[in-house]
Structures are given as C-alpha cells and as structure tokens.
Design an enzyme around this catalytic site. Structure first.
Site, PDB file in Angstrom:
ATOM      1  N   GLU A   7      46.229  45.577  47.320  1.00 39.09           N
ATOM      2  CA  GLU A   7      46.710  46.463  46.859  1.00 39.09           C
ATOM      3  C   GLU A   7      46.099  48.187  46.295  1.00 39.09           C
ATOM      4  O   GLU A   7      45.408  47.704  45.334  1.00 39.09           O
ATOM      5  CB  GLU A   7      47.627  45.561  45.459  1.00 39.09           C
ATOM      6  CG  GLU A   7      49.243  46.243  45.194  1.00 39.09           C
ATOM      7  CD  GLU A   7      49.004  45.196  43.534  1.00 39.09           C
ATOM      8  OE1 GLU A   7      49.738  43.496  43.391  1.00 39.09           O
ATOM      9  OE2 GLU A   7      49.431  45.673  42.435  1.00 39.09           O
ATOM     10  N   GLU A  20      46.613  39.709  40.059  1.00 33.50           N
ATOM     11  CA  GLU A  20      45.871  40.317  38.786  1.00 33.50           C
ATOM     12  C   GLU A  20      45.947  39.591  37.290  1.00 33.50           C
ATOM     13  O   GLU A  20      46.041  39.841  36.228  1.00 33.50           O
ATOM     14  CB  GLU A  20      46.660  41.298  38.729  1.00 33.50           C
ATOM     15  CG  GLU A  20      46.866  42.453  39.866  1.00 33.50           C
ATOM     16  CD  GLU A  20      46.972  43.611  39.523  1.00 33.50           C
ATOM     17  OE1 GLU A  20      47.625  44.345  38.269  1.00 33.50           O
ATOM     18  OE2 GLU A  20      47.151  44.920  40.239  1.00 33.50           O
TER      19      GLU A  20
END
Ligand code: MG
Length: 319
Positions: A238, A152
């Site tokens: 995710e 991320e």
C-alpha cells in the site's frame, strides 16, 4: 470461407502470443530480499489496491479487473477485504468472501497476480485462520495468488509475530509455496523491529512496508534500508502520494523519492485505492461507473498519476 479461416488463424495466433505477467513469470519465489520468478530472475510487481470491500464493493467486479489488467497494465491487484467495520467480514463472512473471490477469479482469467488482503487493524486469529484455510484450499494451486495476512497492525511486534506464525502455519499446511505478506506494528512502518527479530523457519514470505509520501519521509526510507541490509525482504502493498489520512495535498517530490527507492531496490508496489470517497487517495470521481474502462475525467488527480506511472513502468520494464 477462406477469409473466415484466415481470421480464425489470426485470432488463434494473437491469443497464443498474448502472455500476461503470470504466464511469463509463473510461481513467485523469495530469494534473499528479492522477489524472483520461475527462472530465478528478479521481478517487480506494480499495480493498485481496491478500496475496503465493505465500503466499495461495486468495484469488485470482473470488468474493473479486466480494465486494470489491460488498460492500466497492472501486473498485480489487491483485494482489500474489510474485516472489522459494520458490514465487513466479521458481521457477514460470505458476501465479503464473494467479493474477494470475484476479483481473484477475474485476476486469474486476466493473467495477473492478486493479493488476498485481510484488511484489519485488530488481531482476529481464529477468523483469519479459517478465512486463509478456505482461500488456500481454493486458490493455493494458482501461481497468481499472494496472501497478505494482516493489513496494518497496531499491536506490538511480539503479538503480530505470534499471530503471523499461527496464520502462516495454517496456510502452509494447505499451500506450501505461494508468497505470504506479513504486517508489522504502526501500520507497517516498524520494519526495523522485524529486522531485529524476524520470523524463522518459513519460506516465501515478505514483510509489508506502507507509506503515504506527504507524511512518511526519509526516516521511513532509512528504516527500509536498515531492513534490507539485514536481509529482510520488503513488499510495499500500500502506498500513495498524500498524507497518511489518505487526504490532504499530494507531495509529488516525496512520492518521486519513494518511487526511485522502490525501483532501485526492485521492490514491488501497490497504490491505494480504487474507491470514490471525497479524499485525495480515492482514485475515482464519484460519478465514474464501477466497471471501466475509465476516461481521464472519471479519475481524480491521484488516479491519473498512479495509472500513468504503472502503465509506463510496466510497459518500459516489461511487466
Ligand atoms: Mg501453491
């Protein structure tokens, strides 16, 4: 003796008849925005992510992988290797690498796909290149393996793009074909920036979109639609049903909308996570053992929801 021979024959037939997702689909290939299998058919992978390897190493074991692949019917698992925190990869590459390879090798044995995830928020190009060179050398010939080169990012797309080009080139010098997942700014929510300025010159790459259903609503689905319209392949490596913090109440209405969106667009998805912190997104109760199989009372509400939907969809739609 005859009975024994019959038993052996039955066992051998049973084993031969068993085909997991990787035997069935083989090497994955990106065709347009769609993930496809060795016969060119669309494939949707559904599974779970382990928690940060540095904080939840106990779950990185072959028995847990076996439970998730068989009892939970996951077709993909994600090894989320912590990079930056104290005790993670940067402070000791070997133990963290060993946790990842334990999961990868068990996934290969259980015939499921496995994501090797560089679970980082910062850019560490040299270390990432070295790590993925090692992974590509060891596992690049297995169709099971998917590389996720940056979990991320919090940098600009320009910075993430430069990093991604370097790491992808390093992988491709060793492994020419396995699927590579590429991150984007704001924890994988800026797929619209990717759509306006994608990477060029690479095959078999997809871009990650992460969502937490109580925080991320229609606006992020719209960004996903914008990216798809511009021919950007997406992979939800995710996702979960609560707030982006991983805590707070589940928003099952929003979760249902996301599920519908992913399934309609045949986008693969991975739920966060196999861990036992006191937070909504951790699927395990603190007293649950790390090896599985797990009963309902070993799991928190989110764990049961995730397990049941993965199991149901992978059974109904053939994983
Ligand atoms: Mg390969």
């Amino acid at each position: 003796m005859k009975k024994f021979a019959l038993l052996i024959t039955l066992l051998a037939t049973g084993l031969a008849a068993y085909a997991g997702p990787v035997s069935k689909h083989g090497p994955l290939k990106v065709t347009g925005t769609q993930l496809t299998d060795q016969t060119g058919q669309p494939v949707v992978l559904r599974g779970v992510s382990f928690g940060w390897s540095n904080w939840w190493p106990q779950y990185y074991n072959p028995e847990a992988v076996h439970t998730l692949a068989t009892d939970w019917q996951c077709s993909v698992l994600r090894a989320a290797m912590g990079v930056e925190p104290e005790g993670a990869y940067l402070s000791g590459p070997k133990p963290q690498t060993n946790l990842v390879t334990t999961v990868v090798e068990a996934a290969i044995k259980n015939d499921v796909y496995v994501i090797i995830d560089w679970h980082s928020h910062g850019i560490r190009t040299d270390e990432a290149v070295r790590f993925f060179q090692e992974m590509a050398t060891r596992y690049g010939h297995y169709p099971n393996v998917i590389y996720e080169i940056f979990n991320e990012p919090v940098q600009t797309w320009k910075e993430v793009k430069d990093y991604s080009e370097t790491v992808i080139r390093a992988i491709r010098a060793i492994d020419g074909d396995n699927l590579i997942l590429v991150g984007n700014p704001h924890w994988d929510q800026d797929v619209h920036l990717v759509a306006d300025d994608p990477l060029v010159g690479f095959d078999n790459i997809m871009y990650t979109l992460h969502f937490y259903a109580a925080t991320h609503k229609e606006w992020l689905i719209e960004r996903g639609n914008y990216a798809l319209k511009k021919n950007i392949p997406l992979f939800v490596s995710e996702c979960a049903g609560m707030e982006a913090s991983g805590d707070g109440a589940l928003d099952l209405e929003s979760w249902g909308k996301w599920l519908h969106w992913m399934e309609t667009n045949r986008i693969s998805w991975v739920c966060w996570s196999i861990s036992s912190k006191e937070e909504t997104c951790s699927m395990m109760q603190p007293e649950a053992g790390p090896h599985g199989p797990w009963q309902d009372n070993d799991l928190k509400k989110w764990g049961i929801i995730a397990r049941d939907v993965i199991r149901k969809m992978n059974r109904e739609r053939e994983r």
